[in-house]
Design a protein around this motif. Structure first.
Motif, PDB file in Angstrom:
ATOM      1  N   LYS A 148       0.836  -1.229   0.048  1.00 54.96           N
ATOM      2  CA  LYS A 148       0.160  -0.049  -0.120  1.00 54.96           C
ATOM      3  C   LYS A 148       0.895   1.252   0.036  1.00 54.96           C
ATOM      4  CE  LYS A 148      -3.839  -2.560   0.048  1.00 54.96           C
ATOM      5  NZ  LYS A 148      -4.977  -2.296   1.310  1.00 54.96           N
ATOM      6  N   GLU A 149       0.122   2.301  -0.116  1.00 53.27           N
ATOM      7  CA  GLU A 149       0.811   3.667  -0.077  1.00 53.27           C
ATOM      8  C   GLU A 149       0.656   4.271   1.219  1.00 53.27           C
ATOM      9  OE1 GLU A 149       0.512   6.603  -3.009  1.00 53.27           O
ATOM     10  OE2 GLU A 149      -0.575   4.976  -4.639  1.00 53.27           O
ATOM     11  N   CYS A 150       1.643   5.207   1.629  1.00 55.82           N
ATOM     12  CA  CYS A 150       1.853   5.859   2.773  1.00 55.82           C
ATOM     13  C   CYS A 150       2.555   7.443   2.520  1.00 55.82           C
ATOM     14  CB  CYS A 150       2.585   5.374   3.899  1.00 55.82           C
ATOM     15  SG  CYS A 150       2.581   6.015   5.552  1.00 55.82           S
ATOM     16  N   LEU A 151       1.618   8.506   3.043  1.00 56.48           N
ATOM     17  CA  LEU A 151       2.221   9.562   2.588  1.00 56.48           C
ATOM     18  C   LEU A 151       2.151  10.387   3.992  1.00 56.48           C
ATOM     19  CD1 LEU A 151       2.677  12.463   0.641  1.00 56.48           C
ATOM     20  CD2 LEU A 151       0.204  12.763   1.028  1.00 56.48           C
ATOM     21  N   PHE A 152       3.165  10.907   4.241  1.00 60.79           N
ATOM     22  CA  PHE A 152       3.273  11.886   5.521  1.00 60.79           C
ATOM     23  C   PHE A 152       3.241  13.166   4.868  1.00 60.79           C
ATOM     24  CE2 PHE A 152       5.373   8.389   7.387  1.00 60.79           C
ATOM     25  CZ  PHE A 152       5.288   8.359   8.889  1.00 60.79           C
ATOM     26  N   GLU A 153       2.008  13.772   5.571  1.00 64.07           N
ATOM     27  CA  GLU A 153       1.652  15.262   5.220  1.00 64.07           C
ATOM     28  C   GLU A 153       2.216  15.925   6.549  1.00 64.07           C
ATOM     29  OE1 GLU A 153      -2.276  15.757   2.969  1.00 64.07           O
ATOM     30  OE2 GLU A 153      -2.855  16.557   5.190  1.00 64.07           O
ATOM     31  N   LEU A 154       3.195  16.676   6.328  1.00 63.67           N
ATOM     32  CA  LEU A 154       3.821  17.433   7.258  1.00 63.67           C
ATOM     33  C   LEU A 154       3.613  18.954   7.436  1.00 63.67           C
ATOM     34  CD1 LEU A 154       7.595  16.049   6.772  1.00 63.67           C
ATOM     35  CD2 LEU A 154       5.807  15.346   8.490  1.00 63.67           C
ATOM     36  N   GLY A 155       2.900  19.252   8.722  1.00 66.83           N
ATOM     37  CA  GLY A 155       2.458  20.762   8.753  1.00 66.83           C
ATOM     38  C   GLY A 155       3.817  21.618   8.955  1.00 66.83           C
ATOM     39  N   LEU A 156       4.122  22.320   8.072  1.00 62.13           N
ATOM     40  CA  LEU A 156       5.289  23.292   8.058  1.00 62.13           C
ATOM     41  C   LEU A 156       4.609  24.686   8.299  1.00 62.13           C
ATOM     42  CD1 LEU A 156       8.437  24.032   8.023  1.00 62.13           C
ATOM     43  CD2 LEU A 156       8.117  24.038   5.649  1.00 62.13           C
ATOM     44  N   GLN A 157       3.912  24.991   7.283  1.00 59.90           N
ATOM     45  CA  GLN A 157       3.230  26.233   7.242  1.00 59.90           C
ATOM     46  C   GLN A 157       4.378  27.619   6.596  1.00 59.90           C
ATOM     47  OE1 GLN A 157       0.655  24.974   7.581  1.00 59.90           O
ATOM     48  NE2 GLN A 157       0.736  23.911   9.454  1.00 59.90           N
ATOM     49  N   THR A 158       5.601  27.521   6.904  1.00 64.56           N
ATOM     50  CA  THR A 158       6.474  28.534   6.271  1.00 64.56           C
ATOM     51  C   THR A 158       7.835  27.986   6.495  1.00 64.56           C
ATOM     52  OG1 THR A 158       7.364  30.570   6.636  1.00 64.56           O
ATOM     53  CG2 THR A 158       6.168  29.879   8.591  1.00 64.56           C
TER      54      THR A 158
END
Length: 303
Positions: free
Chosen positions: A137-147
């Motif tokens: 399967k797939e796994c995407l880490f969605e990282l909250g950086l903002q700036t």
């Protein structure tokens, strides 16, 4: 031109799997650890939590409810989307077995783990990499950086640095099993247009796979609302944001998938900006502007 004007989430995954792919949000019930440090000045989870979602329910119940309320036969496949709070703060010994069960569903093509860059540890990454490989399967880490600007991260009370973020990206990439997405917010107080575009350029050069772009929204009951009421900044106008997006999109490589281009919040909690336009109409306006100007995602990189 073979490529789309914008490589959207829906276009990318329909092209990849041949069928429409959706997302089912899941709430772990875990409170974001940054709340203990005052929390981000813009954040109020109630403003973006789907009405049907209840963090006290087990994950499979939430998925079943999501299938009935979100997929509704429109999507053949889906990502289990851990959007709420900071999912990777959940203890690994309880989180990993739950993820394994979720991935048993043949309609689930993988996971999207939305989290903070200072809460992604190797004690999760190592076994999760093995699980993803085993389940195919797939796994995407969605990282909250903002700036990428530390002065802005301090203003937002993010309590992590840009260095923390890049360190996290390199560790995730080291396992070779994950994709990486990044959240950026545009319109942060005291940031100018050039600084916002620097954020775009820097994260794209890290070899990421996806971007989620938001305009800053003022939510009722947040510290940001107090700043807004004291006239300490002005949020984007609709036309101003569309003009800025054109400048940003042409700099983003065409193989990066754009998961979102603007924020959406519950209307009763949204203070500003209030554009009163449906997301579909907003998308149409942006596409028309890009077409009129002969622009498309990544076009600046071809000059």
């Amino acid at each position: 031109m073979n490529q789309p004007i914008i490589r959207t989430f829906s276009h990318h995954y329909r092209q990849k799997y041949g069928v429409p792919v959706g997302k089912i949000p899941i709430d772990t019930g875990m409170i974001c650890p940054n709340r203990e440090k005052g929390g981000c000045i813009f954040c109020r989870p109630a403003s973006f939590t789907p009405g049907y979602l209840d963090g006290t329910d087990d994950y499979l119940t939430q998925i079943e409810r999501g299938k009935n309320t979100i997929l509704k036969g429109r999507f053949s496949k889906y990502f289990a989307y851990f959007q709420q709070e900071t999912c990777t703060a959940v203890p690994v010994d309880s989180f990993l077995p739950a993820l394994s069960v979720i991935l048993e569903d043949p309609d689930c093509i993988g996971l999207i783990l939305s989290t903070r860059p200072d809460y992604v540890n190797d004690d999760l990454l190592e076994p999760l990499a093995s699980l993803i490989f085993e389940k195919k399967k797939e796994c995407l880490f969605e990282l909250g950086l903002q700036t990428v600007h530390d002065k802005s991260l301090q203003l937002l009370n993010r309590n992590h640095s840009y260095h923390d973020f890049t360190n996290c990206v390199h560790r995730i990439k080291g396992y070779g099993k994950f994709e990486i997405g990044v959240h950026l917010i545009f319109g942060i107080p005291k940031e100018n247009e050039e600084e916002m575009l620097v954020s775009v350029d820097k994260v794209c050069k890290l070899g990421i796979n996806a971007l989620k772009l938001h305009h800053l929204q003022v939510i009722r009951g947040t510290e940001l609302e107090k700043m807004y009421q004291h006239n300490q900044f002005s949020p984007f106008t609709l036309d101003g944001y569309l003009e800025f997006l054109q400048k940003a999109l042409v700099r983003i490589p065409s193989d990066i998938t754009i998961h979102r281009l603007w924020a959406t919040s519950h209307p009763e909690l949204l203070v500003a900006p209030r554009w009163d336009i449906l997301a579909t109409h907003l998308s149409q306006k942006l596409q028309k502007k890009l077409q009129h100007n002969g622009l498309f995602q990544g076009s600046a990189n071809l000059r």
